[in-house]
Motif scaffolding. Structure first.
Motif, PDB file in Angstrom:
ATOM      1  N   GLU A  50      48.496  41.100  43.080  1.00 45.98           N
ATOM      2  CA  GLU A  50      47.716  42.026  43.897  1.00 45.98           C
ATOM      3  C   GLU A  50      48.268  43.439  43.847  1.00 45.98           C
ATOM      4  N   THR A  66      43.426  29.950  40.895  1.00 42.52           N
ATOM      5  CA  THR A  66      44.621  29.893  41.740  1.00 42.52           C
ATOM      6  C   THR A  66      45.061  28.449  41.944  1.00 42.52           C
ATOM      7  N   SER A  82      51.409  35.796  43.651  1.00 44.27           N
ATOM      8  CA  SER A  82      50.188  36.378  44.227  1.00 44.27           C
ATOM      9  C   SER A  82      50.428  37.821  44.636  1.00 44.27           C
ATOM     10  N   ALA A  83      51.588  38.072  45.225  1.00 43.33           N
ATOM     11  CA  ALA A  83      51.901  39.441  45.655  1.00 43.33           C
ATOM     12  C   ALA A  83      51.965  40.373  44.454  1.00 43.33           C
ATOM     13  N   MET A 100      40.392  39.699  39.996  1.00 46.96           N
ATOM     14  CA  MET A 100      41.377  38.826  40.622  1.00 46.96           C
ATOM     15  C   MET A 100      40.963  37.368  40.399  1.00 46.96           C
ATOM     16  N   ARG A 154      45.496  38.090  37.593  1.00 45.33           N
ATOM     17  CA  ARG A 154      44.803  39.381  37.654  1.00 45.33           C
ATOM     18  C   ARG A 154      43.465  39.342  36.942  1.00 45.33           C
TER      19      ARG A 154
END
Lengths: 159, 321
Positions: free
Chosen positions: B35, A7, B31-32, A1, A48
């Motif tokens: 994940e 991010t 983001s959802a 992640m 990811r």
């Protein structure tokens, strides 16, 4: 992640570059709807695997162009992205502007991709070469051909 | 002004960059999805009555003329093959519009103003439109017709509550006998579709390897390896599939470092991605350490195959002196 740093970069990208990268991918692929799907898919991939490209906009553009191309090949292409862009047409639409945009869209695929990155995203030759994993000389050759075709259109518009 | 500058200005002028209506909502959605399961685009259901517009809504605030191809690939729920239209939910001054499993029943969710939906039918009095979310995954619902702006003008198929809310069953196509009685018109006939044959064959993998087979940590700590020392390796695998390979990825853990997962890129039937670099001081001494790389390849149906390759990682300390 993705790490907090990745991010953060993606958030900055969404704030400043997302719209123009979608527009560039739309220009390169001639498909506005697939473009936003593909850009979002590229960003999800980035989140990811945590990959950190040097030039984020160029990387997303190339991955999205490839993704959009794959979607075209798939008969059962799934439209997953949630479109959130507000597209604005030029304030004063003119035949000249339409002609220039059309001339870019009429270029052969490779020239179109490179022209979109160079002229629309202001990506350097070196960054385009790195993102496409091709030699800088190849980028320059394609740009030279695109420039010749587009310059002709521009001359016609100026007359 | 050079010709490149002129072209740049002309193209920028011709194609204004669109703006993001709601960056925060877009980030939340990305983001959802990140994940969620790889390759899965449909967000998970959130509670018994999902908010149909998804996190943050599909805040377009105005129609943008999406050409969604008449619903191809979105065959979810009670589609009967009639005219489907892209539509926009308009809520007036309200932020959301309630959705119902059936007019007069309780609400099952809500759409946000500006959400894009497929209109697949309407009640016989035209007061309610049957819609489904453009991303699929949800059963069709009823929305007050005054809240739905259709993009097109084609007539929608008339639907009742019985038609909505369950997935249309597959029915094998059959040819009726020539003298058969006319079909009943009081009850809707189930939609006739051909059931697709599921693909259960996983991709076939071969020729998995790392090149070069040895890499060294990056320079650091005052130690520099000779020029040409490999710091990354290319992981390659040849993958074929009866339908088509959809994705490939690698996963590995270098001793002393966090696990790494990377998507591979395709060139013909060969998929590849780089391994490393590894920061100096990561791997314990003495080395080298053979790192196993797990390669996972999937086809569009989700069938997966795995294989492995290995790369030896050397400590930068080997370059000392």
């Amino acid at each position: 992640m993705a790490s907090a740093r990745v991010t953060k970069r993606i958030r900055a990208f969404v704030d400043t570059d997302y719209g123009r990268v979608v527009a560039a991918v739309a220009l390169a692929t001639r498909d506005r709807d697939q473009a936003e799907d593909a850009v979002q898919d590229a960003l999800v991939t980035l989140m990811r695997d945590g990959h950190e490209p040097d030039n984020l906009a160029a990387w997303v553009t190339v991955v999205a162009i490839n993704g959009a191309r794959s979607r075209h090949r798939r008969a059962d292409a799934e439209r997953r992205a949630v479109s959130r862009l507000v597209w604005q047409e030029p304030a004063e639409p003119s035949a000249d502007r339409a002609t220039v945009a059309e001339a870019v869209r009429a270029l052969p695929p490779r020239q179109r991709e490179i022209a979109a990155m160079y002229y629309y995203l202001d990506t350097s030759v070196a960054d385009i070469a790195a993102a496409l994993d091709i030699a800088q000389g190849t980028v320059k050759t394609q740009l030279s051909r695109a420039r010749a075709a587009l310059a002709k259109t521009l001359e016609g518009v100026a007359r | 002004m050079s010709i490149d500058d002129e072209l740049r200005a002309a193209i920028h002028d011709a194609i204004p960059a669109p703006r993001v209506a709601n960056p925060a909502a877009l980030m939340a959605d990305l983001s959802a999805r990140a994940e969620g399961p790889p390759g899965g685009g449909t967000p998970p259901q959130r509670g018994p009555w999902p908010r149909l517009g998804g996190p943050g809504g599909l805040a377009l605030f105005g129609a943008v003329g999406l050409a969604l191809g008449g619903g191809t690939g979105w065959a979810v729920g009670a589609s009967t093959g009639g005219d489907e239209q892209v539509a926009t939910v308009q809520a007036g001054s309200a932020a959301s519009v309630p959705a119902y499993a059936c007019p007069g029943a309780g609400t099952v969710g809500q759409f946000s103003r500006g959400d894009r939906v497929y209109a697949i039918g309407q009640t016989d009095d035209g007061a309610w439109i049957v819609v489904r979310d453009v991303r699929g995954g949800y059963a069709p619902v009823f929305v007050d017709a005054s809240y739905v702006a259709l993009d097109g003008t084609a007539d929608l198929e008339t639907m009742s509550c019985d038609d909505v809310g369950t997935e249309a069953p597959y029915v094998e196509a059959t040819t009726p006998p020539p003298d058969s009685a006319p079909a009943q018109t009081t009850a809707p006939a189930p939609h006739t579709t051909t059931k697709p044959t599921p693909d259960t064959t996983p991709p076939s993998l071969s020729n998995a390897y790392g090149l070069p087979g040895n890499i060294w940590e990056q320079d650091g700590g005052g130690i520099t390896c000779t020029a040409g020392t490999a710091r990354t390796a290319a992981i390659n695998v040849t993958a074929t599939d009866n339908v088509g390979v959809a994705s490939a990825s690698i996963a590995y853990t270098v001793p002393g470092a966090a696990p790494v997962t990377r998507a591979m890129s395709k060139s013909g039937s060969t998929w590849s991605v780089s391994f490393g670099p590894v920061a100096h001081g990561t791997v314990p001494e003495p080395g080298p350490h053979s790192v196993s790389v797990t390669i996972t390849v999937k086809d569009a149906a989700g069938n997966a195959a795995t294989t492995s390759a290995s790369v030896s990682v050397h400590s930068i300390a080997e370059c000392f002196g």
